[in-house]
Design an enzyme around this catalytic site. Sequence first.
Site, PDB file in Angstrom:
ATOM      1  N   ASP A 142      -8.077   3.826   0.867  1.00  0.00           N
ATOM      2  CA  ASP A 142      -7.188   4.236   1.951  1.00  0.00           C
ATOM      3  C   ASP A 142      -8.001   4.662   3.180  1.00  0.00           C
ATOM      4  OD1 ASP A 142      -5.312   5.371   3.549  1.00  0.00           O
ATOM      5  OD2 ASP A 142      -4.514   6.742   2.038  1.00  0.00           O
TER       6      ASP A 142
ATOM      7  N   CYS B  11       0.864  -1.190   0.000  1.00  0.00           N
ATOM      8  CA  CYS B  11       0.000   0.000   0.000  1.00  0.00           C
ATOM      9  C   CYS B  11       0.893   1.231   0.000  1.00  0.00           C
ATOM     10  CB  CYS B  11      -0.979  -0.031   1.172  1.00  0.00           C
ATOM     11  SG  CYS B  11      -0.209  -0.003   2.806  1.00  0.00           S
TER      12      CYS B  11
ATOM     13  N   ARG C 255      -3.393  -0.680   5.420  1.00  0.00           N
ATOM     14  CA  ARG C 255      -3.991  -1.732   4.602  1.00  0.00           C
ATOM     15  C   ARG C 255      -3.096  -2.946   4.399  1.00  0.00           C
ATOM     16  NH1 ARG C 255      -5.144   2.145  -0.286  1.00  0.00           N
ATOM     17  NH2 ARG C 255      -3.291   3.056   0.663  1.00  0.00           N
TER      18      ARG C 255
HETATM   19  P1  4NP Z   1      -1.820   2.803   4.144  1.00  0.00           P
HETATM   20  O1  4NP Z   1      -2.466   4.160   4.714  1.00  0.00           O
HETATM   21  O2  4NP Z   1      -1.252   3.148   2.785  1.00  0.00           O
HETATM   22  O3  4NP Z   1      -2.984   1.879   4.059  1.00  0.00           O
HETATM   23  O4  4NP Z   1      -0.763   2.375   5.137  1.00  0.00           O
HETATM   24  C1  4NP Z   1      -1.768   5.362   4.804  1.00  0.00           C
HETATM   25  C2  4NP Z   1      -0.898   5.581   5.854  1.00  0.00           C
HETATM   26  C3  4NP Z   1      -0.230   6.780   5.964  1.00  0.00           C
HETATM   27  C4  4NP Z   1      -0.431   7.756   5.019  1.00  0.00           C
HETATM   28  C5  4NP Z   1      -1.294   7.543   3.955  1.00  0.00           C
HETATM   29  C6  4NP Z   1      -1.965   6.335   3.849  1.00  0.00           C
HETATM   30  N1  4NP Z   1       0.251   9.014   5.133  1.00  0.00           N
HETATM   31  O5  4NP Z   1      -0.038   9.924   4.328  1.00  0.00           O
HETATM   32  O6  4NP Z   1       1.127   9.153   6.021  1.00  0.00           O
END
Ligand code: 4NP
Length: 165
Positions: free
Chosen positions: A134, A9, A15
């Site tokens: 997300d 991800c 995720r």
């Molecule tokens: P992930 O979610 O891609 O599912 O781990 C996110 C975690 C952090 C961020 C964006 C999406 N961020 O912008 O820090």
Amino acid sequence: MTTRILMVCLGNICRSPMAAAVLDNRAREAGIDVLVSSAGTASWHAGEGPNHMSFRVWTDAGYEYQHVAQQFKQMMFDEFDLILVMDQSNFTNVNALARNHEDVAKIRYLRSFDPNLKVDQIDPSAGALLEVPDPWEQPREEFEEVLKMIEQSVDGLLAFLVHGD
Ligand code: 4NP
């Protein structure tokens, strides 16, 4: 033979670790030989543990899994047989690092394994239909929704590993 599977991800804290947790637990229960890990296309959270809400949701659902975030690296194409992405930006970013057709062939949307979706990845609109959205900084319900998508997809993935397409 062990199938090596990497979930990908953006941040590798919400995720993809949840997807790795579900696959790791369900494969063990089913006696299917997989090696599971996860990575994020961004480096922001490398070295951190999972997002608290994500961890709580997968733990409350009965999955036991420890995780430390890492960034996706090109060498991971050599270390894994399948690279399963959550959304269109992950798909684009991982494809941009592929060195050859073999690398490209390893990249799939996790939800392409959901038997209820029946979306062909070749279809130009497939990306939007196959996304695990997300949930970062969203309420718990979004994480629960993500868990449901992941569980359905992982069940389809395990069936694929046992029976093929
Ligand atoms: P992930 O979610 O891609 O599912 O781990 C996110 C975690 C952090 C961020 C964006 C999406 N961020 O912008 O820090």
